[in-house]
Design a protein around this motif. Structure first.
Motif, PDB file in Angstrom:
ATOM      1  N   SER A 101       0.856  -1.192   0.000  1.00  0.00           N
ATOM      2  CA  SER A 101       0.000   0.000   0.000  1.00  0.00           C
ATOM      3  C   SER A 101       0.888   1.235   0.000  1.00  0.00           C
ATOM      4  CB  SER A 101      -0.918   0.022   1.223  1.00  0.00           C
ATOM      5  OG  SER A 101      -0.153   0.295   2.383  1.00  0.00           O
ATOM      6  N   GLY A 102       0.281   2.339  -0.393  1.00  0.00           N
ATOM      7  CA  GLY A 102       1.015   3.589  -0.411  1.00  0.00           C
ATOM      8  C   GLY A 102       1.524   3.964   0.971  1.00  0.00           C
ATOM      9  N   ALA A 103       0.679   3.792   1.971  1.00  0.00           N
ATOM     10  CA  ALA A 103       1.085   4.143   3.333  1.00  0.00           C
ATOM     11  C   ALA A 103       2.310   3.328   3.748  1.00  0.00           C
ATOM     12  CB  ALA A 103      -0.069   3.891   4.304  1.00  0.00           C
ATOM     13  N   ASN A 106       5.353   4.768   2.145  1.00  0.00           N
ATOM     14  CA  ASN A 106       5.782   5.998   2.826  1.00  0.00           C
ATOM     15  C   ASN A 106       6.394   5.704   4.189  1.00  0.00           C
ATOM     16  OD1 ASN A 106       5.178   7.753   0.770  1.00  0.00           O
ATOM     17  ND2 ASN A 106       3.105   8.195   1.495  1.00  0.00           N
ATOM     18  N   PHE A 134      -0.925  14.721   2.242  1.00  0.00           N
ATOM     19  CA  PHE A 134      -1.511  13.438   2.640  1.00  0.00           C
ATOM     20  C   PHE A 134      -0.549  12.313   2.295  1.00  0.00           C
ATOM     21  CE2 PHE A 134      -3.876   9.536   1.710  1.00  0.00           C
ATOM     22  CZ  PHE A 134      -4.485   9.342   2.941  1.00  0.00           C
ATOM     23  N   HIS A 135      -0.199  11.507   3.302  1.00  0.00           N
ATOM     24  CA  HIS A 135       0.766  10.439   3.055  1.00  0.00           C
ATOM     25  C   HIS A 135       0.277   9.063   3.494  1.00  0.00           C
ATOM     26  CE1 HIS A 135       3.653  13.391   1.746  1.00  0.00           C
ATOM     27  NE2 HIS A 135       3.496  14.077   2.854  1.00  0.00           N
ATOM     28  N   GLY A 136      -0.976   8.945   3.972  1.00  0.00           N
ATOM     29  CA  GLY A 136      -1.489   7.627   4.306  1.00  0.00           C
ATOM     30  C   GLY A 136      -2.130   7.580   5.675  1.00  0.00           C
ATOM     31  N   GLU A 186       4.211  15.672  -1.668  1.00  0.00           N
ATOM     32  CA  GLU A 186       3.529  15.279  -2.902  1.00  0.00           C
ATOM     33  C   GLU A 186       3.737  16.427  -3.892  1.00  0.00           C
ATOM     34  OE1 GLU A 186      -0.178  15.414  -0.243  1.00  0.00           O
ATOM     35  OE2 GLU A 186      -0.833  14.281  -1.999  1.00  0.00           O
ATOM     36  N   GLU A 191      -5.218  14.717  -2.143  1.00  0.00           N
ATOM     37  CA  GLU A 191      -6.379  14.680  -1.249  1.00  0.00           C
ATOM     38  C   GLU A 191      -6.789  16.078  -0.792  1.00  0.00           C
ATOM     39  OE1 GLU A 191      -8.040  11.721  -0.802  1.00  0.00           O
ATOM     40  OE2 GLU A 191      -6.533  11.241  -2.288  1.00  0.00           O
ATOM     41  N   ASP A 219       6.533  11.833  -2.693  1.00  0.00           N
ATOM     42  CA  ASP A 219       5.416  10.897  -2.603  1.00  0.00           C
ATOM     43  C   ASP A 219       4.656  11.012  -3.919  1.00  0.00           C
ATOM     44  OD1 ASP A 219       2.954   9.713  -2.291  1.00  0.00           O
ATOM     45  OD2 ASP A 219       2.594  10.460  -0.263  1.00  0.00           O
ATOM     46  N   ILE A 221       2.646   8.682  -5.109  1.00  0.00           N
ATOM     47  CA  ILE A 221       1.629   7.627  -5.068  1.00  0.00           C
ATOM     48  C   ILE A 221       0.431   8.002  -5.947  1.00  0.00           C
ATOM     49  CG2 ILE A 221      -0.051   6.553  -3.490  1.00  0.00           C
ATOM     50  CD1 ILE A 221       2.369   6.629  -1.425  1.00  0.00           C
ATOM     51  N   GLN A 222       0.110   9.282  -5.982  1.00  0.00           N
ATOM     52  CA  GLN A 222      -1.002   9.720  -6.842  1.00  0.00           C
ATOM     53  C   GLN A 222      -0.500  10.270  -8.184  1.00  0.00           C
ATOM     54  OE1 GLN A 222      -4.978  12.478  -6.141  1.00  0.00           O
ATOM     55  NE2 GLN A 222      -4.224  11.186  -4.527  1.00  0.00           N
ATOM     56  N   LYS A 248      -1.044   3.263  -5.775  1.00  0.00           N
ATOM     57  CA  LYS A 248      -2.174   3.466  -6.692  1.00  0.00           C
ATOM     58  C   LYS A 248      -1.897   2.920  -8.104  1.00  0.00           C
ATOM     59  CE  LYS A 248      -4.595   6.917  -4.081  1.00  0.00           C
ATOM     60  NZ  LYS A 248      -3.857   7.608  -3.026  1.00  0.00           N
TER      61      LYS A 248
HETATM   62  C1  LIG Z   1      -3.439   7.395  -1.653  1.00  0.00           C
HETATM   63  C2  LIG Z   1      -2.207   8.084  -1.199  1.00  0.00           C
HETATM   64  C3  LIG Z   1      -1.428   7.558  -0.151  1.00  0.00           C
HETATM   65  C4  LIG Z   1      -1.822   6.336   0.624  1.00  0.00           C
HETATM   66  O1  LIG Z   1      -1.867   5.182  -0.160  1.00  0.00           O
HETATM   67  P1  LIG Z   1      -2.662   3.900   0.372  1.00  0.00           P
HETATM   68  O2  LIG Z   1      -2.436   2.862  -0.684  1.00  0.00           O
HETATM   69  O3  LIG Z   1      -4.085   4.309   0.525  1.00  0.00           O
HETATM   70  O4  LIG Z   1      -2.050   3.527   1.670  1.00  0.00           O
HETATM   71  C5  LIG Z   1      -0.270   8.232   0.185  1.00  0.00           C
HETATM   72  N1  LIG Z   1       0.108   9.335  -0.458  1.00  0.00           N
HETATM   73  C6  LIG Z   1      -0.605   9.862  -1.476  1.00  0.00           C
HETATM   74  C7  LIG Z   1      -0.118  11.077  -2.178  1.00  0.00           C
HETATM   75  C8  LIG Z   1      -1.798   9.254  -1.870  1.00  0.00           C
HETATM   76  O5  LIG Z   1      -2.532   9.795  -2.850  1.00  0.00           O
END
Ligand SMILES: *Cc1c(COP(=O)(O)O)cnc(C)c1O
Length: 398
Positions: A101-103, A106, A134-136, A186, A191, A219, A221-222, A248
């Motif tokens: 997972s993203g969290a 991180n 937002f990091h999780g 990010e 978010e 980060d 992730i998005q 993601k």
């Molecule tokens: C969604 C997201 C996360 C968390 O990822 P998960 O897979 O939900 O744990 C962390 N950072 C950013 C920028 C995100 O968009």
């Protein structure tokens, strides 16, 4: 709910969900168990970069699941080696760690920075993060996040995160001390409502972190995996971070996330990091199918073009209804509604078979499949246009 549907109550009630049960997806469309079709501009929150259930992922999962699910995280497997090498080849990083997972990615980035501080910077451990970030949802990543709603929750927080203001270099400088080891952000705050860092700010941040010997952690992730029109967002600013996380989009719909680091920053020793499912071949096979497709120059070009088309259509829509700015990059865009009507618009859109997201009360966020067509974008714009007309938002704004 049909007779055959089990009770919703067996699931912890962690968020308000519409009472529909989704059973099938293909490309930009989803179907619920009554047969109703929805045009999807959420895509699992920027997850399904190739759309719902693409053949490339379905095939990769079918082949890999029949061959080998998981040998053990203490053994090598072919898909994780292939995906690691492909990611290293296509990025500025030298080594990767896979997780679920993203969290978790991180958390790994935070641990890596703290380890780097203990080895190279006399135990420096503080990480400068950003308001609105937002990091999780683990304890450390919630503490790293700058989300107001998290502040009163689950005390005590994990210590060691100080919050600067996005696009304000002086606010970062003011927080640097001998205890600082890294800056983490990010490149587009998703978010928080799609607030981009400027390329200039990212370049200045790179220069500042070099000057002070701090690690720069992106980060993505998005924003990663083609979402902003380049494979990785850092390419837009022409800089190279020391550490990056992906989540993601890299799994295209399955749980896969990645922690990546340059040789300099990649300092875990045996025992520092792990996880039962890290680098499991099934998820890595899906990730490889995604990366092979998304990293094609013609795919990225088409995604960037689709992003420009969506942006210009949203700008026209905004002008027609007297709404605010369109912000973001590529296929991660937001429309400023000027009024806290996001949730109501999302609910009306759902009724009409259109899936939208409102990350903040006064904004809509658009994160369709990266291979979304112009016809699908036009269909979404027409649907949203009708909702805005009916709800009279233009009159309220005026
Ligand atoms: C969604 C997201 C996360 C968390 O990822 P998960 O897979 O939900 O744990 C962390 N950072 C950013 C920028 C995100 O968009």
């Amino acid at each position: 709910m049909t007779d055959a549907t089990p009770s919703f109550d067996a699931l912890m009630d962690i968020t308000a969900r519409p009472k529909a049960v989704f059973v099938r997806g293909k490309g930009s469309y989803l179907w619920d168990d009554s047969g109703k079709r929805y045009l999807d501009f959420v895509q699992g929150w920027a997850v399904n970069c190739l759309g719902h259930s693409p053949d490339a992922i379905a095939d990769a999962l079918a082949v890999q699941s029949a061959a080998l699910l998981t040998p053990s995280p203490a053994f090598y497997n072919a898909p994780s080696l292939k995906l690691a090498n492909a990611l290293v080849e296509k990025s500025c990083f030298d080594q990767v760690f896979f997780c679920n997972s993203g969290a978790e990615a991180n958390e790994g980035a935070i641990k890596l920075a703290r380890k780097y501080g203990s080895l190279n910077k006399g135990g420096a451990h503080e990480i400068i993060t950003f308001e609105g970030g937002f990091h999780g949802r683990t304890l450390a990543t919630m503490s790293a996040s700058g989300k107001k709603a998290f502040e009163p929750l689950f005390e005590p927080k994990v210590a060691g995160f100080r919050k600067a203001k996005l696009n304000d270099l002086d606010s970062v400088k003011a927080l640097i001390s001998p205890a600082t080891v890294a800056v983490m952000l990010e490149p587009v705050q998703g978010e928080a409502g799609v607030w981009p860092a400027t390329d200039q700010f990212l370049q200045e941040l790179r220069a500042l972190t070099r000057e002070y010997g701090l690690l720069l952690i992106f980060d993505e992730i998005q924003t990663g995996v083609g979402r902003t029109g380049k494979l990785f967002h850092y390419e837009h600013a022409g800089i190279e971070p020391d550490i990056m996380t992906l989540g993601k989009g890299i799994g295209g719909g399955v749980p896969l996330a990645v922690l990546m680091a340059t040789d300099k920053a990649s300092c875990f020793a045996h025992g520092d990091q792990g996880g039962t499912f890290n680098g499991n071949p099934l998820m890595c096979a899906a990730g490889l199918a995604v990366l092979n497709e998304v990293s094609k120059p013609e795919f990225l070009k088409a995604a960037a073009d689709a992003g420009q088309f969506l942006e210009s259509e949203l700008q026209k829509l905004s002008a027609r209804h007297g709404l605010g700015e369109v912000r973001g990059r590529g296929l991660l865009l937001a429309l400023d509604l000027k009024l806290p009507v996001g949730a109501s618009i999302v609910a009306q859109a759902f009724q009409q078979g259109l899936l939208l997201n409102s990350p903040q009360p006064d904004a809509l966020r658009f994160m369709p499949a990266l291979n979304v067509t112009r016809a699908e974008i036009s269909e979404m714009i027409d649907g949203l246009d009708a909702i805005l007309l009916k709800s009279g938002v233009a009159r309220q704004v005026a």
